[in-house]
Scaffold this motif. Structure first.
Motif: not given
Length: 451
Positions: A413-420
């Protein structure tokens, strides 16, 4: 206990004769491999005994290129959209027309559509929420900063300052405003007279003795911070950088401010409670650490995170000869190393995944070709081959995603991280995201929306 036995073993039962037991006939196995054993002595996990002396659940792999290829094929064959949604939404509810500043030292919005009458009189109002004791909120001046208007925080109090010729007027609130609650602020100037009102309770005023001196300011108007180096002539150094907090209901002369000409390091302000950490929004963003943080052939990396997506890049370190990537894929945590022609990985798949709304602690320990991954109480390790000469002096360490031009080397995956994310440390040295070399995109350093 780590144990390696042959595929066929002799088992003695009290009520039966001794007979050979073929392990391959069993259809169910837990945390075992019937392929081969890691060639390492002593077992790699014993080299990384956890500081509290416990291991948790262990997974061991002997790495081959076929194994890596099989894992990648499996990951790509499984469709991410079929994954169950994360417990937390990847779009926390934001307040309408409210913005968070302070992601970087010069986080800001600036406006160029400012009326000429501002040089004679103006009225500006807004609502502020912050826990910062220092920081710049509002600034405008002439090109040489001889004439100026500034609003900033100092020791938790709001300070309104402007000049008339060589005289400076400074008005300060009586109480502190760094309590994390919303406060309504109104400031105005008419010639040499200035007024400051906080929460509508008390009208504070200041006046310059000289009244008829020419006074002219020019665009732009800065909100939340300024360009690097600006405002130091008129604002104390510890208050000249961006404040950390939220602003809403910005009005100039009773009119809402128009669209800013530039926005830098500003993110949405979220509803509800907040908590310490760095929040990566769904719009995408990443941090690049300064060069003092390097991952060599031996290191220990720790982070805590609460994801709002099941697949994303967490950390990527790249040099001319090798790269190291830590990412989540469909709720599992994977760490991958590529060193020239050699590459190896290990993976932990928690039963509920890491997108279950809870905080998870991830530890990666590397000792040249031995790699261990801890996710909470579950542990996996692997032994791979590396070039011992590949410890480059220059490494680029990126957190939360990839820059657009980055090659991804077939990472799942090359998705950006979403979260804390919080409490990142490398070799027991805490990493401060507020001192990152670059913050790009929708990254909120210092605070996260609480679950």
């Amino acid at each position: 206990m780590l144990l390696c036995v042959g595929l066929s073993s002799f088992i003695c039962r009290q009520d039966q004769d001794i007979e050979a037991e073929d392990f391959q006939k069993y259809t169910e196995k837990v945390q075992t491999s019937l392929q081969d054993c890691p060639v390492v002595s002593p077992p790699a996990a014993h080299l990384f005994r956890h500081r509290n002396g416990t291991f948790g659940t262990k997974q061991t792999q002997k790495v081959t290129r076929d194994l890596i290829g099989d894992q990648r094929r499996d990951e790509h064959e499984e469709s991410e959209p079929n994954m169950e949604p994360c417990f937390l939404s990847n779009s926390p509810r934001g307040l309408q027309e409210a913005f968070h500043y302070g992601t970087t030292a010069n986080s800001r919005q600036h406006y160029t559509n400012i009326p000429d009458s501002l040089s004679k009189r103006f009225n500006f109002s807004m609502s502020l929420k912050t826990q910062s004791s220092f920081g710049l909120i509002f600034y405008i001046s002439d090109s040489h900063e001889n004439n100026f208007i500034a609003l900033f925080l100092s020791h938790g109090k709001i300070v309104y300052a402007f000049n008339v010729a060589d005289q400076r007027v400074k008005i300060s609130s009586k109480g502190r405003l760094d309590d994390g609650a919303w406060h309504h602020i109104n400031l105005s100037r008419d010639g040499s007279l200035g007024h400051l009102t906080v929460d509508g309770l008390k009208n504070l005023e200041g006046r310059a003795r000289r009244r008829n001196d020419p006074w002219q300011i020019s665009r732009p108007l800065f909100i939340g911070g300024v360009f690097p180096g600006l405002a130091l002539k008129n604002v104390p150094r510890n208050s000249a950088l961006s404040f950390t907090g939220c602003l809403k209901d910005l009005k100039l002369n009773e009119m809402k401010l128009s669209t800013p000409a530039e926005t830098f390091g500003v993110t949405p302000c979220f509803e509800g409670h907040s908590e310490p950490g760095t929040y990566f929004s769904e719009e995408g963003g990443y941090l690049i650490l300064d060069k003092s943080h390097q991952l060599g052939l031996k290191f220990e990396l720790v982070m805590e995170l609460r994801p709002r997506v099941a697949s994303a890049v967490l950390l990527h370190a790249r040099s001319s000869e090798q790269f190291f990537t830590l990412y989540i894929h469909q709720g599992a945590v994977v760490v991958l190393i590529k060193d020239g022609p050699h590459e190896f990985f290990t993976k932990v798949s928690p039963r509920r995944g890491v997108c279950d709304g809870a905080w998870h602690r991830i530890t990666v320990i590397r000792d040249v070709g031995i790699l261990q991954l801890n996710v909470d109480s579950e542990i996996s390790h692997v032994v791979g081959q590396v070039k011992t000469s590949s410890a480059d002096s220059e490494q680029l360490v990126v957190i939360g995603g990839f820059p657009n031009h980055f090659p991804t080397d077939n990472i799942a995956t090359r998705n950006s991280f979403v979260g804390c994310m919080k409490n990142l440390s490398i070799n027991n040295s805490p990493v401060s995201f507020s001192k990152a070399a670059l913050v790009s995109g929708a990254v909120n350093v210092g605070t996260c929306p609480a679950a």
